[in-house]
Design an enzyme around this catalytic site. Structure first.
Site, mmCIF file in Angstrom:
data_model
loop_
_atom_site.group_PDB
_atom_site.id
_atom_site.type_symbol
_atom_site.label_atom_id
_atom_site.label_comp_id
_atom_site.label_asym_id
_atom_site.label_seq_id
_atom_site.Cartn_x
_atom_site.Cartn_y
_atom_site.Cartn_z
ATOM 1 N N SER A 119 -0.140 8.185 -7.283
ATOM 2 C CA SER A 119 0.443 9.016 -8.048
ATOM 3 C C SER A 119 0.753 8.447 -9.603
ATOM 4 O O SER A 119 1.268 7.242 -9.788
ATOM 5 C CB SER A 119 1.975 8.962 -7.383
ATOM 6 O OG SER A 119 2.906 9.733 -8.376
ATOM 7 N N ILE B 156 0.914 -1.198 0.115
ATOM 8 C CA ILE B 156 -0.008 0.038 0.029
ATOM 9 C C ILE B 156 0.931 1.177 0.008
ATOM 10 O O ILE B 156 1.600 1.552 0.790
ATOM 11 C CB ILE B 156 -1.036 0.074 1.256
ATOM 12 C CG1 ILE B 156 -1.644 -1.426 1.195
ATOM 13 C CG2 ILE B 156 -1.834 1.299 1.176
ATOM 14 C CD1 ILE B 156 -2.738 -1.223 2.564
ATOM 15 N N GLY C 284 5.056 3.506 -3.986
ATOM 16 C CA GLY C 284 6.068 4.587 -4.567
ATOM 17 C C GLY C 284 6.499 4.105 -6.010
ATOM 18 O O GLY C 284 5.640 3.836 -6.992
ATOM 19 N N CYS D 179 13.437 18.930 8.030
ATOM 20 C CA CYS D 179 13.204 17.527 8.327
ATOM 21 C C CYS D 179 14.334 16.916 8.993
ATOM 22 O O CYS D 179 14.197 16.241 10.052
ATOM 23 C CB CYS D 179 12.618 16.876 7.143
ATOM 24 S SG CYS D 179 11.069 17.446 6.680
ATOM 25 N N THR E 208 -0.728 3.004 -5.655
ATOM 26 C CA THR E 208 -0.363 4.153 -5.453
ATOM 27 C C THR E 208 -1.562 5.159 -5.870
ATOM 28 O O THR E 208 -2.407 4.774 -6.708
ATOM 29 C CB THR E 208 0.960 4.446 -5.988
ATOM 30 O OG1 THR E 208 1.330 5.914 -6.029
ATOM 31 C CG2 THR E 208 0.975 4.280 -7.612
#
Length: 418
Positions: A206, A180, A183, A366, A204
């Site tokens: 995307s 799931i 990528g 980050c 995905t």
């Protein structure tokens, strides 16, 4: 206002060497003079007000817009100097009040239905594919790597991450696997090619990732064994022996946690095993960073275990193992940031200067968060039945060694084929 700004930096920066030039031209020095100097300059008074009133959003915007200029060092050095000294300190009262308000709005902001989820994913993952080639490893792993030692390269650490996850899935020959948030397909291909999965389905939202993943499967001769679909996890059917999700749960949204885990339970076979790899918070629930929310990951949320465990318990899944990866993502982001900056001119050819500053700030902020704030990575192993995994954790190292041998065989076969 400049007096307030000077007082703010003076209270925070006790160590190091920070030189601040105000919009009026005044120069202030903070810290004990140790280490490399970092120098910043504000270009206008409104920029200074922004830092005072909403630093977690305005700092990134001011850097992007060239209104906060780093004259010595870089933005990472500045963030590391400042946030490193805030570690373990309680937030000021005004920040705590703002946070309470954001938490009230959190569920509305992260109500990610299917259409909104697709828009959120497209915002980040459907960028020009050449951008990700600039800083990711050759397998395009865009999640926390696993650094087995301090000398590991990014390539080594990303391979070790795939191996570590496959070992925790307790893969068996003939297993059917669901990935799931697949990528660009690297983990799914590894599970089929090295770990022995009979069938892998990766989903995905995307379209850019989908096209590349399908092409990679075909080029590797695995397209009959590994398939990729543009599909929301909520629409899935069928049963799977193993379910894995890496770096996708951060996009689910707090209102959908229950739906996510109940869907996984329904899709997991009776003796199945699931591995969830997600960024999370080690000090309890927080709202999303507003700059990250606006510019990088709209609709995103970082879960705390205190949020997840009650939902997992009610879903019918059994928590069989928890591992907290500390600092591994800081090392990953360090490598990404250094690679991005080394090829920054190529990024500038794809986008503009403001975008490049935005991306540099994203990677730097980050990294600092994983070094100095309570941000970690959780790996949760889940099952329908507690007997689905071995009794002790020794099997993880044993399976990793077996996977290393399989990797070497694959590498030797590839060389012989050439």
């Amino acid at each position: 206002m400049e007096s307030l700004l000077r007082r703010l930096f003076g209270r925070i920066v006790q160590r190091g060497d920070l030189l601040v030039t105000s919009a009026s031209g005044e120069r202030w020095r903070f810290g004990d003079g140790s280490g490399q100097r970092v120098a910043i300059r504000f270009t206008d008074r409104r920029a200074q007000w922004g830092i005072l009133l909403a630093p977690d959003k305005k700092l990134g915007e001011l850097f992007m817009d060239g209104r906060l200029i780093v004259e010595q060092g870089d933005i990472y050095a500045f963030l590391d100097l400042v946030l490193g000294q805030l570690h373990g300190q309680r937030d000021p009262l005004i920040i705590r009040i703002i946070e309470r308000g954001r938490m009230l709005y959190r569920r509305i902001a992260q109500a990610n239905g299917q259409q909104r989820s697709r828009r959120n994913v497209a915002h980040h993952y459907d960028l020009d594919g050449g951008l990700y080639d600039l800083f990711l490893d050759s397998d395009r792993q865009y999640s926390c790597a696993y650094y087995e030692d301090g000398d590991a390269t990014l390539e080594d650490a990303q391979l070790a991450k795939r191996r570590h996850i496959a070992a925790k899935l307790v893969m068996r020959p003939g297993d059917r696997v669901l990935d799931i948030g697949c990528g660009w397909g690297g983990l799914g291909l590894y599970l089929a090619d090295v770990a022995g999965a009979a069938e892998v389905l990766g989903v995905t939202l995307s379209s850019e990732q989908l096209g590349i993943a399908r092409r990679r499967a075909k080029d590797a001769g695995l397209d009959r064994q590994v398939s990729f679909e543009l599909q929301d996890y909520r629409t899935l059917g069928g049963s799977f022996d193993r379910i894995v999700s890496v770096g996708m749960f951060e996009h689910v949204g707090v209102t959908n946690y229950r739906t996510f885990f109940e869907t996984c339970r329904d899709r997991l076979s009776e003796d199945g095993v699931m591995l969830l790899h997600t960024i999370g918070l080690s000090d309890g629930p927080h709202s999303n960073n507003p700059w990250i929310e606006k510019y990088i990951f709209p609709g995103g949320a970082l879960p705390a275990l205190s949020e997840l465990l009650p939902i997992i318990e009610r879903s019918g899944l059994v928590l069989t193992d928890v591992e907290v990866l500390r600092l591994h993502y800081a090392f990953t982001l360090r490598d990404w940031r250094e690679r991005f900056l080394a090829r920054r001119d190529e990024a500038l050819a794809l986008y503009d200067e403001r975008f490049c500053r935005m991306w540099e700030f994203y990677l730097a902020a980050c990294e600092v968060a994983f070094r100095h704030r309570n941000v970690v990575v959780f790996q949760l192993q889940l099952a329908r039945r507690q007997e689905a995994v071995p009794l002790t954790r020794g099997y993880i190292a044993e399976m990793e060694e077996a996977l290393k041998r399989a990797e070497r065989r694959d590498s030797q076969s590839a060389v012989a084929a050439e």
